[in-house]
Design a protein around this motif. Structure first.
Motif, mmCIF file in Angstrom:
data_model
loop_
_atom_site.group_PDB
_atom_site.id
_atom_site.type_symbol
_atom_site.label_atom_id
_atom_site.label_comp_id
_atom_site.label_asym_id
_atom_site.label_seq_id
_atom_site.Cartn_x
_atom_site.Cartn_y
_atom_site.Cartn_z
ATOM 1 N N LEU A 105 -25.439 0.975 1.369
ATOM 2 C CA LEU A 105 -27.126 2.414 0.894
ATOM 3 C C LEU A 105 -25.981 3.356 1.005
ATOM 4 O O LEU A 105 -24.439 3.313 0.595
ATOM 5 C CB LEU A 105 -27.923 2.999 2.629
ATOM 6 N N ARG A 106 -26.244 4.463 -0.228
ATOM 7 C CA ARG A 106 -25.193 5.306 -0.613
ATOM 8 C C ARG A 106 -25.810 6.753 0.259
ATOM 9 O O ARG A 106 -27.081 6.113 0.187
ATOM 10 C CB ARG A 106 -25.722 5.615 -2.155
ATOM 11 N N SER A 107 -25.720 7.650 -0.083
ATOM 12 C CA SER A 107 -25.495 9.525 0.906
ATOM 13 C C SER A 107 -25.029 10.115 0.088
ATOM 14 O O SER A 107 -23.401 9.820 -0.696
ATOM 15 C CB SER A 107 -24.805 9.668 1.752
ATOM 16 N N ILE A 108 -26.462 10.698 0.324
ATOM 17 C CA ILE A 108 -25.535 11.915 -1.222
ATOM 18 C C ILE A 108 -24.627 12.946 -0.846
ATOM 19 O O ILE A 108 -23.814 12.888 -1.124
ATOM 20 C CB ILE A 108 -27.020 13.191 -1.279
ATOM 21 N N ALA A 109 -23.608 12.504 0.432
ATOM 22 C CA ALA A 109 -22.270 13.181 1.317
ATOM 23 C C ALA A 109 -21.259 12.893 0.540
ATOM 24 O O ALA A 109 -20.662 13.586 0.576
ATOM 25 C CB ALA A 109 -22.801 13.034 2.788
ATOM 26 N N THR A 110 -21.876 11.658 -0.453
ATOM 27 C CA THR A 110 -20.393 11.336 -0.360
ATOM 28 C C THR A 110 -20.537 11.467 -2.296
ATOM 29 O O THR A 110 -19.030 11.611 -3.149
ATOM 30 C CB THR A 110 -20.173 9.968 -0.661
ATOM 31 N N GLU A 111 -21.658 12.083 -2.845
ATOM 32 C CA GLU A 111 -21.187 12.871 -4.198
ATOM 33 C C GLU A 111 -20.305 13.552 -4.694
ATOM 34 O O GLU A 111 -20.130 14.650 -3.752
ATOM 35 C CB GLU A 111 -22.410 12.637 -4.821
ATOM 36 N N GLY A 112 -19.759 13.311 -5.563
ATOM 37 C CA GLY A 112 -18.658 14.544 -6.306
ATOM 38 C C GLY A 112 -17.117 14.775 -5.281
ATOM 39 O O GLY A 112 -17.007 13.462 -5.062
ATOM 40 N N GLU A 113 -16.839 15.610 -5.589
ATOM 41 C CA GLU A 113 -15.902 15.465 -5.811
ATOM 42 C C GLU A 113 -14.723 16.919 -5.004
ATOM 43 O O GLU A 113 -13.474 17.439 -4.467
ATOM 44 C CB GLU A 113 -14.648 16.031 -7.221
ATOM 45 N N SER A 114 -16.536 17.526 -4.239
ATOM 46 C CA SER A 114 -15.463 18.537 -3.419
ATOM 47 C C SER A 114 -14.673 18.456 -1.957
ATOM 48 O O SER A 114 -14.788 17.024 -1.747
ATOM 49 C CB SER A 114 -16.348 18.923 -2.549
ATOM 50 N N THR A 115 -14.273 18.789 -1.147
ATOM 51 C CA THR A 115 -13.044 18.039 -0.115
ATOM 52 C C THR A 115 -13.717 17.813 0.799
ATOM 53 O O THR A 115 -13.990 16.662 0.820
ATOM 54 C CB THR A 115 -12.644 19.330 0.653
ATOM 55 N N ASN A 116 -15.331 18.139 0.907
ATOM 56 C CA ASN A 116 -15.989 17.489 1.675
ATOM 57 C C ASN A 116 -16.707 16.007 2.078
ATOM 58 O O ASN A 116 -17.478 15.476 2.313
ATOM 59 C CB ASN A 116 -18.311 18.633 1.897
ATOM 60 N N ALA A 117 -16.693 15.850 0.253
ATOM 61 C CA ALA A 117 -17.688 14.656 0.062
ATOM 62 C C ALA A 117 -15.919 13.694 -0.173
ATOM 63 O O ALA A 117 -16.047 12.321 0.264
ATOM 64 C CB ALA A 117 -17.215 14.396 -2.197
ATOM 65 N N ARG A 118 -15.084 14.046 -0.111
ATOM 66 C CA ARG A 118 -13.654 13.256 0.432
ATOM 67 C C ARG A 118 -13.719 12.952 1.826
ATOM 68 O O ARG A 118 -13.123 12.012 1.745
ATOM 69 C CB ARG A 118 -11.862 14.069 -0.172
ATOM 70 N N ILE A 119 -13.934 13.911 2.127
ATOM 71 C CA ILE A 119 -13.537 13.810 4.101
ATOM 72 C C ILE A 119 -15.031 12.445 4.185
ATOM 73 O O ILE A 119 -14.565 11.822 5.042
ATOM 74 C CB ILE A 119 -13.821 15.239 4.417
ATOM 75 N N TYR A 120 -16.036 12.612 3.626
ATOM 76 C CA TYR A 120 -16.945 11.997 4.060
ATOM 77 C C TYR A 120 -16.815 10.638 3.880
ATOM 78 O O TYR A 120 -16.939 9.526 4.134
ATOM 79 C CB TYR A 120 -18.644 12.007 3.489
ATOM 80 N N ARG A 121 -16.205 10.250 2.122
ATOM 81 C CA ARG A 121 -16.076 8.704 2.429
ATOM 82 C C ARG A 121 -14.739 8.171 3.443
ATOM 83 O O ARG A 121 -14.746 7.415 3.053
ATOM 84 C CB ARG A 121 -15.691 8.736 0.472
ATOM 85 N N THR A 122 -13.862 9.537 3.349
ATOM 86 C CA THR A 122 -12.072 8.694 3.241
ATOM 87 C C THR A 122 -13.968 8.096 5.356
ATOM 88 O O THR A 122 -13.525 7.064 5.663
ATOM 89 C CB THR A 122 -12.311 9.336 4.718
ATOM 90 N N VAL A 123 -14.275 8.836 6.076
ATOM 91 C CA VAL A 123 -15.217 8.691 7.109
ATOM 92 C C VAL A 123 -16.011 6.767 6.881
ATOM 93 O O VAL A 123 -15.837 6.118 7.555
ATOM 94 C CB VAL A 123 -15.813 9.652 7.809
ATOM 95 N N ARG A 124 -16.377 7.402 5.716
ATOM 96 C CA ARG A 124 -17.024 6.039 5.824
ATOM 97 C C ARG A 124 -16.568 4.305 5.251
ATOM 98 O O ARG A 124 -16.445 3.505 5.373
ATOM 99 C CB ARG A 124 -18.601 6.089 3.843
#
Length: 155
Positions: free
Chosen positions: A56-75
């Motif tokens: 599954l993909r999440s909108i939270a991981t889209e983009g290059e914002s700090t939060n998106a990078r945080i969410y990708r790291t957590v994933r």
DNA sequence: CCGAATGGTACTC
DNA sequence: GAGTACCATTCGG
């Protein structure tokens, strides 16, 4: 296919999911359930059966914002494992507290496994109820839900 | 154990 | 848009 919302049961809670195809927009925990569809992998996960949440993909991981990078790291944290807020912060290059704030506002828990991020000194928090976090971690430690691919070797 | 530092976001003007 | 108040932390005194 339009964006749809449905819920399924996880223990005493209901998991509401807003999604379309393999993209999840929103996940939240509530005391009441609603009528509607939920992605297959989330259904399986909530039922404690083998589930591949990475599909599954999440909108939270889209983009290059700090939060998106945080969410990708957590994933990237493996099923059944945990990291601390500080470790995530160090990988992303931000402050531990920023990670905590990002988790608190995580739009898609479960898909982004924020429950695997714990405080250095203990459990850390979870909303709406830390008991959900404990239940999710306990379920993953049992091993039944974790994605099959890496488990074949072990037994 | 208490207090400050810390990075980001949501929310208000 | 700028300013400010939160926030599921951490580390040092």
């Amino acid at each position: 296919m339009a964006i749809v919302t449905g819920s399924c049961r996880f223990g005493l809670w209901h998991v509401h999911v807003t999604w379309q195809d393999d993209l999840v927009y929103r996940v939240r925990f509530a005391r009441d359930g609603i009528d509607g569809p939920v992605p297959e992998e989330i259904l399986r996960y909530c039922a404690g059966r083998p589930a591949d949440l990475a599909s599954l993909r999440s909108i939270a991981t889209e983009g290059e914002s700090t939060n998106a990078r945080i969410y990708r790291t957590v994933r990237a944290v493996p099923c059944g494992g945990t990291v601390t807020y500080g470790e995530v912060a160090r990988v992303v290059g931000t402050a531990p507290r920023a990670v905590g704030a990002a988790m608190a506002r995580n739009p898609t828990p479960i898909v982004v496994p924020c429950h695997r991020v714990v405080a250095k000194t203990g459990m850390g928090g979870f909303s709406p109820d830390v008991a959900i976090k404990e239940a999710l971690l306990a379920m993953e430690r049992r091993g039944n839900v974790c994605t099959p691919e890496k488990r074949g070797v072990n037994r």
